[in-house]
Design a protein around this motif. Structure first.
Motif, mmCIF file in Angstrom:
data_model
loop_
_atom_site.group_PDB
_atom_site.id
_atom_site.type_symbol
_atom_site.label_atom_id
_atom_site.label_comp_id
_atom_site.label_asym_id
_atom_site.label_seq_id
_atom_site.Cartn_x
_atom_site.Cartn_y
_atom_site.Cartn_z
ATOM 1 N N THR A 24 18.618 56.836 25.127
ATOM 2 C CA THR A 24 18.821 55.918 26.254
ATOM 3 C C THR A 24 17.471 55.334 26.658
ATOM 4 O OG1 THR A 24 18.448 57.610 27.915
ATOM 5 C CG2 THR A 24 20.713 57.363 27.113
ATOM 6 N N PRO A 25 17.497 54.118 27.225
ATOM 7 C CA PRO A 25 16.235 53.497 27.642
ATOM 8 C C PRO A 25 15.462 54.364 28.640
ATOM 9 C CG PRO A 25 18.056 51.924 27.770
ATOM 10 C CD PRO A 25 18.655 53.256 27.440
ATOM 11 N N ASP A 94 13.745 49.884 23.233
ATOM 12 C CA ASP A 94 15.037 50.480 22.892
ATOM 13 C C ASP A 94 14.935 51.449 21.700
ATOM 14 O OD1 ASP A 94 14.673 48.827 20.776
ATOM 15 O OD2 ASP A 94 16.286 47.426 21.280
#
Lengths: 447, 215, 422
Positions: A24-25, A94
Motif C-alpha cells: 500500500t502507498p 507505488d
C-alpha cells in the motif's frame, strides 16, 4: 527530468510480483521515510546534492558496457531511477516503482564499488544502492531466491539450510577424504585455544565439500594448529547483507565472531569467498559497533600468500599452461589483496597471464553483490550483462581461470558456459593442492 | 544601479556565499554524525592522499580514457577559480574599498582563461545535449547551473573588451557574479564545497578502512 | 548441585599422567580434556587404521571405536564421548556405549550435578533430544533442531526446533512460521518465523526466547506466549536469578540499543551496541557490555557506563559474589586486558579466559596466555609457573584454596594452592 527508457525482457519473479501487488502507498511511504530519516544521514544527502550529473560513472559499469552502452544500466541512471525519486517524492511512490527499485538494486547492480572509483567526487553509488535494497527488504520486495537464502541464514545461521548434524557429518567425511592424500591429516572440531578457526560459506558443505578435504590437507602440510566449529557460526557468508536485512546480517556476523571468541582462537581464516570477507570484516562489524572484527579475519588469499612466502608450503610442480585470474571485488578493490593474489598465482602457475583491466580496476564477475543469489529467473540477464568479462577472459588465451571467491566462481562458470569460452574455472586451493609438495613423512605408505 | 550592485549587493552576495557555505558545511557535518560510522572511518592521511591524487590530471583510469574531457575540465575549473581572484580589475576594486591587494595576472592571460571557462561551458553544454548518459540525467536545473556559471565570464569578457553597452554589461556582469556566489551554497554548485569532503570520505573508506585505494 | 567440597582440597600436588608417553604409544593424540575435579585427563587417540580410543590418565577405555569425537567430562567427572560402531552413532559414558544407536548424535550437555546427560539425536530421519539414553517423545516429527538448553537441575530441556516441513523457496510458508520451542518433548502451541536466544529460568519453570514477528520485527516469547512489545531487533533474554518472572533483554529502537525488563525499557540511555546483560548473584544489579560510541566499548552497571573505553571488543562481564565489583575481559589495540570496575589490572595478554572472583571479591583469578604459554594470573599479574596446557583455576568453596590443573613437560599436574599464596 525525463523518465529513462528501459528495455528489458520480462522476468517472472513470483516474490516481487506478488509483493508489489500487496504493497500500500502508506506502507511504502512509512518505510521509505523511516529508512531515510533513521538510517541515513549527511552522507546520503551530500552524495545526492554533490552529484553534478556528469555521467562519468557509466564507463565503470560492466552492465552498461556489456549492453552496448545502454543508458538505463549506467550507475547514475540507477540512482536517478531509485533514490532521487524516493527523496524527491518523500516516499510517495507505488508498488510498481518499488518493484523497479528492487530490480535495479538487487538484480542490476553488484554493489562492487567500481563506479565509486570513476566518480570525480568519490560518490559511493553502491552505498546508495544498498540504501535502496534496505528499503526494499523492509517492504519484503526482495527477489524470491535471494529472500529464501536470507531466510536460510535467519533460520539456520547458514546460507544453504544445512542442518547441524549434516554440517558435522560432512566435516567428518571430508576429514577422511583428506586422509586419502595425507593419512595423518585431521579436521579438528571444537578445539578450544587453537591458533586458527577456519570458516567457510554454506555452499561448501552442500555442493563443494572437496574444498573442506583440500583445507584439511593444506593445514596438515603447513603444520598449523586449527579448528572448525561443530555449532552454528561456521558459515561466514551473508546474503542478508545484500538483501538489505541488516538485523539478520548482524545476527549471522555476531554469531560467527562469537564462535571464534568462544573457541579462543587468535584469528579466523576463511575460505575463498569475497562477499563473506566483506560481511565478516566490514559490514557486519560496522553494524555491531566494532571498528574491525574482534578476532582478526584473514582471507584465503592472504593466508596462502603467507604460507607460500614463508615456505611453510612448498611448490613441487607448478600448474601448466596459461592460467588467468578473476579479482574478486570485495577482496581486491575493496580490501587491497590484488598484489598478494598475483604473488600466489605466479607461485603456483608456470604461466600466469594477467587480465586487463586488472587488480582493483578489474570488472566485477556480475554474480557478486547477491546478484547470483536472485536465482534462475534472472540468470540470463546476469550473464548477458557481463559480455565484457567474457571478452576480457578470452583475450588472455588462458585455459583456466582461477577465482578465489565463490560468487566469482559460479558467475565466471556461467559466463564461460554462455559465451562458449571453453575454459576451466578453479579455486586457488584446487590448483594449490595439486602443485604443493607433500613431505615424504606425510605421504601415504606404499602398500 | 551601478552603485547598488557594486555596493550593498556585493556585501549581500559575499555574506550569503560565506555564511551559506559555512551553514551547508556545518549542516553536512552534523547530519553526518547521525550515521555513527562516518567520523570513526575518517583518516587524515588517506583524505589528503585522495585529494592530492584526484587533483592531478591524468592520474586516474577515467581521466586517461577521456583525454579531451580531462584537459577541458581541469582547465575549466582552474581558470574558473584563478581568473576572477587574480584579475587586475577585481584586485583594484578590493584595493579601493578595503585597501587590500594581492598578486595579479596579466590581463591577456586572464582574458585567455575567461575564454577557457566559456569553452568549458560550451563543452559541458554539448555533452549534456549529446551524451546519452548525461542527457538522461539532465534537467532544467543543470542548464540553469551552466548558465549561472557561464554568464559572469561571458559578460566579463564583453565588458573587458568593451564590445558594446559597457555600463549595462558591467552591471549585468557584477550581478551575474553575485548570483553565482549566492547560488554556490544552495545549488549543486556546492560540489565546489563538498568535493573535499566526499573525496576525503571515500579516500578514507577505501584506504583506511578497506586497505585499498580510491583511484 | 555439584559437591565441590568433596573434592580433594588437601593434596598439594599430584602428577596424574605423563601425556608425553601417549605420543609414543599412539599414532595420534588429540587435545586433552580434564575432569572438573581435576583428577582425570583424557585425550582421544588413534590406535590403528579407522580405530580410535580414549586415553584416560594411565589407561584407556576398554573398547576402541571406529570414530570418537567430542569427549567431554560431566560435572560428576564421568567421561562421555560420541562414538561410531558399524557406521552408527551413539554416546559412550566411561567407555560404555548407550544401547540405542542413532543416525547421528551431537551437542552433549549436562545438568549441573552431571546426573543428566543429554544430546541431540537423529533416528529414522526424525530429530529429538535424548536424555540418559531416552529420546523425549514428541507428538510431531521434528524436521531439525537448531539448538537446545538444559536447566540446572536437568529436568527442563528446551529445544529450538522446526516442527513443520518447508518446501523449497516457500517464502509464505516460512513467514507463517515453521519454528517452535519444544519443552520436554512438547512443542509450544504456535509456530514462529524464527526463534533465537533460548533461556530457562533458574527454577526451571519458565522458558523464554527471542522471536521474529516479521521481516524486521522482533520480540520476546515466554512459555509460548509472545509479549506485545516489538522491537527493531533483540538479543538473547536473561532471567533474573531468583525471580523467574523477570526477564531482561537488549532491544533496539530507532537505531539505538536499550535494556528492557519485561518489555519495558529500564535504562534511559541508548547505546550503539548492548550485549551480554548479566545479573549480580542477588539479582539487584545488572551489568552489560555496551558501546556508548562507535568502536568504544565499556561496561554499564545499572545503566551507568564506566569512563574507560576499549577500542576492539568486550566479552561478558561478571560480578563478584557480593555483587559490588564487575570484571570483564576487554580487547584494546590487539591486546586482551582484565578490567575490574573500569580499571585495567596488570598487563595485556594474547588471550584471557573468563575470570572468577575470590569469595571476598578482592582477587580476580583467570587463565592467561602469553607467547604460547599459559599461566594463572591474579589481578592481572602472572603467578607461579607457566604451562603447555592449563585449565581454568577453581576456587574452593571456603575460598581458601585454588585448584590449578595444567600440563608441564608433558606431565599433567593437579595442584592445590592456598589463595593467600598467590
Amino acid at each position: 527530468m525525463k523518465p529513462t527508457i528501459v528495455k528489458r525482457d520480462l522476468v517472472v519473479d513470483t516474490a516481487l510480483d506478488q509483493c508489489a501487488a500487496k504493497l500500500t502507498p502508506e506502507q511504502i511511504e512509512k518505510v521509505v521515510n523511516e529508512v531515510i530519516d533513521n538510517e541515513t544521514g549527511g552522507r546520503l544527502q551530500t552524495y545526492v546534492n554533490t552529484c553534478i550529473h556528469c555521467g562519468l560513472c557509466a564507463e565503470a559499469c560492466q552492465w552498461y558496457l556489456s549492453h552496448d552502452k545502454d543508458v538505463s544500466y549506467a550507475p547514475v541512471t540507477k540512482v536517478k531511477d531509485t533514490i532521487w525519486v524516493l527523496l524527491e517524492k518523500k516516499g510517495k511512490v507505488d508498488g510498481a516503482f518499488i518493484k523497479r527499485c528492487s530490480e535495479i538494486a538487487h538484480t542490476e547492480c553488484n554493489v562492487c564499488r567500481r563506479c565509486g572509483m570513476y566518480c570525480p567526487f568519490g560518490i559511493d553509488i553502491a552505498y546508495m544502492m544498498l540504501v535502496v535494497r534496505r528499503i526494499c527488504a523492509k517492504l519484503e520486495m526482495v527477489p524470491l531466491y535471494l529472500q529464501d537464502t536470507v531466510h536460510s541464514h535467519a533460520a539456520t545461521m547458514n546460507q544453504m539450510w544445512v542442518k547441524p548434524d549434516e554440517w558435522i557429518d560432512t566435516l567428518q567425511w571430508q576429514e577422511e577424504e583428506g586422509q586419502g592424500y595425507v593419512p595423518s591429516a585431521r579436521l579438528p572440531l571444537e578445539k578450544e585455544g587453537a591458533e586458527i578457526m577456519y570458516s567457510v560459506i554454506g555452499p561448501e558443505p552442500k555442493f563443494l565439500a572437496q574444498l573442506l578435504g583440500n583445507i584439511t590437507v593444506i593445514m596438515k602440510v603447513a603444520g598449523l594448529d586449527w579448528t572448525m566449529p561443530a555449532t552454528a557460526g561456521w558459515d561466514n557468508s551473508n546474503m542478508a547483507m545484500y538483501s538489505g536485512d541488516f538485523e539478520i546480517m548482524a545476527r549471522v556476523e555476531r554469531l560467527h565472531h562469537e564462535t571464534a571468541q568462544r573457541l579462543k582462537v587468535k584469528k579466523i581464516v576463511m575460505g575463498e569467498c569475497g562477499h563473506a570477507f566483506r560481511g565478516a570484516e566490514y559490514d557486519g562489524p560496522t553494524w555491531m559497533g566494532w571498528m574491525k572484527p574482534p578476532i582478526p579475519i584473514v582471507h584465503a588469499i592472504s593466508f596462502y600468500y603467507d604460507l607460500i612466502k614463508s615456505g611453510r608450503i612448498k611448490i613441487a610442480k607448478k600448474a601448466e599452461g596459461p592460467i588467468t585470474v578473476q579479482d574478486p571485488c570485495n577482496v581486491v578493490r575493496n580490501a587491497g589483496l590484488g598484489t598478494q593474489l598475483r604473488y600466489i598465482m605466479n607461485a603456483v602457475c608456470e604461466e600466469f597471464v594477467d587480465v586487463t583491466p586488472n587488480g582493483r580496476h578489474n570488472y566485477c564477475c556480475n554474480a557478486g553483490g547477491g546478484v547470483i543469489n536472485v536465482g534462475p529467473p534472472w540468470k540470463k540477464k546476469r550473464v548477458q550483462g557481463n559480455r565484457v568479462k567474457a571478452e576480457q577472459m578470452k583475450r588472455t588465451g588462458a585455459h583456466t581461470i582461477v577465482t578465489p571467491c565463490h560468487n566469482c566462481h559460479s558467475g565466471i562458470e556461467d559466463i564461460v558456459d554462455y559465451y562458449k569460452l571453453g575454459m576451466h574455472v578453479k579455486f586457488f586451493s584446487d590448483i594449490l593442492i595439486e602443485a604443493m609438495e607433500i613431505p615424504e613423512h606425510l605421504k601415504p605408505k606404499e602398500e | 544601479m551601478y552603485e547598488f550592485v557594486s555596493g550593498p549587493l556585493v556585501w549581500i552576495a559575499f555574506i550569503v556565499f560565506i555564511g551559506g557555505s559555512l551553514y551547508r558545511i556545518y549542516n553536512m557535518l552534523s547530519s553526518s554524525k547521525k550515521e555513527k560510522v562516518v567520523f570513526p572511518h575518517m583518516s587524515l592521511k588517506h583524505s589528503v592522499a585522495s585529494l592530492i591524487h584526484w587533483t592531478i590530471p591524468f592520474n586516474n583510469q577515467y581521466m586517461r580514457q577521456r583525454p579531451i574531457f580531462t584537459i577541458i575540465s581541469f582547465a575549466f575549473h582552474i581558470c574558473l577559480i584563478i581568473a576572477p581572484i587574480f584579475l587586475l580589475a577585481h584586485v583594484i576594486l578590493w584595493d579601493e574599498s578595503w585597501n587590500m591587494s594581492w598578486l595579479t595576472i596579466p590581463d591577456a592571460v586572464t582574458d585567455g582563461m575567461t575564454i577557457m571557462v566559456i569553452i568549458g561551458c560550451i563543452f559541458f553544454l554539448y555533452r549534456r545535449l549529446t551524451d546519452p548518459v548525461v542527457q538522461n540525467v539532465t534537467d532544467s536545473s543543470d542548464y540553469l547551473l551552466l548558465a549561472i556559471t557561464a554568464l559572469p565570464f561571458i559578460t566579463g569578457f564583453i565588458a573587458y573588451h568593451q564590445l558594446f553597452a559597457y555600463k549595462a554589461i558591467l552591471i549585468i556582469h557584477i550581478l551575474a557574479g553575485e548570483i553565482m556566489l549566492i547560488a554556490i551554497p544552495f545549488t549543486r554548485l556546492s560540489h565546489m564545497l563538498f568535493f573535499v569532503f566526499t573525496r576525503a570520505y571515500f579516500g578514507s573508506e577505501q584506504g583506511h578502512v578497506k586497505n585499498s585505494k580510491d583511484w | 548441585m555439584l559437591k565441590i567440597e568433596s573434592w580433594d582440597w588437601e593434596s598439594k600436588e599430584k602428577m596424574l599422567a605423563d601425556t608425553a608417553k601417549w605420543k609414543d604409544k599412539f599414532e595420534d593424540v588429540w587435545e586433552p580434556y580434564i575432569s572438573p575435579d581435576g583428577e582425570k585427563i583424557a585425550s582421544i587417540v588413534k590406535v590403528g587404521e579407522g580405530e580410535f580410543n580414549i586415553a584416560v590418565n594411565e589407561g584407556t577405555w576398554e573398547e576402541p571405536f571406529e570414530k570418537i569425537w567430542y569427549s567431554r567430562f560431566s560435572p560428576d567427572s564421568r567421561l562421555t564421548a560420541l562414538i561410531t560402531k558399524d557406521m552408527e552413532w551413539t554416546m559412550a559414558v566411561d567407555g560404555k556405549p548407550w544401547e540405542q544407536m542413532y543416525e547421528y548424535i551431537w551437542d552433549t550437555k549436562f545438568s549441573d550435578d552431571g546426573k543428566v546427560i543429554a544430546a541431540t539425536t537423529k533416528l529414522d530421519s526424525v530429530y529429538g533430544i535424548t536424555v540418559n539414553e531416552k529420546t523425549l517423545e514428541c507428538p510431531v516429527n521434528l524436521e531439525s533442531i537448531a539448538s537446545y538448553a538444559i536447566s540446572s537441575d536437568g529436568k527442563t530441556l528446551a529445544a529450538i526446533a522446526q516442527t513443520l516441513p518447508l518446501g523449497q523457496a516457500d517464502l509464505d510458508g516460512f513467514l507463517k512460521g515453521t519454528w517452535s520451542v519444544v519443552v520436554n518433548g512438547k512443542p509450544w502451541k504456535d509456530n514462529f518465523v524464527d526463534i533465537y536466544g533460548l533461556a530457562i529460568s533458574n527454577d526451571g519453570k519458565n522458558v523464554a526466547a527471542e522471536y521474529r514477528a516479521a521481516i524486521c520485527e522482533y520480540g520476546i516469547v515466554v512459555n509460548g506466549k509472545p509479549w506485545n512489545e516489538k522491537f527493531g531487533c533483540t538479543w538473547e533474554p536473561v532471567f533474573h536469578p531468583n525471580n523467574s518472572n523477570e526477564i531482561t533483554t537488549p532491544v533496539r529502537q530507532a537505531g539505538q540499543w536499550f535494556l528492557a525488563t519485561n518489555g519495558r525499557i529500564v535504562w534511559d540511555k541508548g547505546f550503539v551496541s548492548l550485549l551480554y546483560q548479566t545479573y549480580s548473584p542477588d539479582g539487584n544489579n545488572i551489568a552489560a557490555t555496551v558501546a556508548p560510541q562507535f568502536a568504544k566499548w565499556t561496561v554499564a552497571v545499572n545503566g551507568q557506563p564506566w569512563a574507560a573505553t576499549f577500542n576492539e571488543c568486550l566479552l561478558q562481564p561478571c560480578f563478584s559474589p557480593d555483587g559490588r565489583k564487575v570484571a570483564v575481559i576487554a580487547k584494546d589495540s590487539g591486546k586482551w586486558l582484565l578490567v575490574v570496575d573500569g580499571t585495567v589490572l596488570g598487563e595485556g595478554y594474547d588471550n584471557i579466559w573468563q575470570p572468577v572472583f575470590s569469595p571476598g571479591g578482592d582477587k580476580v583469578i583467570c587463565k592467561v596466555e602469553k607467547n604460547g604459554k599459559y599461566a594463572v594470573a591474579v589481578n592481572g599479574k602472572i603467578c607461579g609457573n607457566t604451562y603447555e596446557a592449563l585449565w581454568n583455576p577453581v576456587v574452593s568453596p571456603d575460598g581458601t584454596r585454588v585448584m590449578i590443573c595444567g600440563v608441564e613437560d608433558g606431565k599433567y599436574y593437579r595442584k592445590v594452592v592456598p589463595l593467600s599464596d598467590i
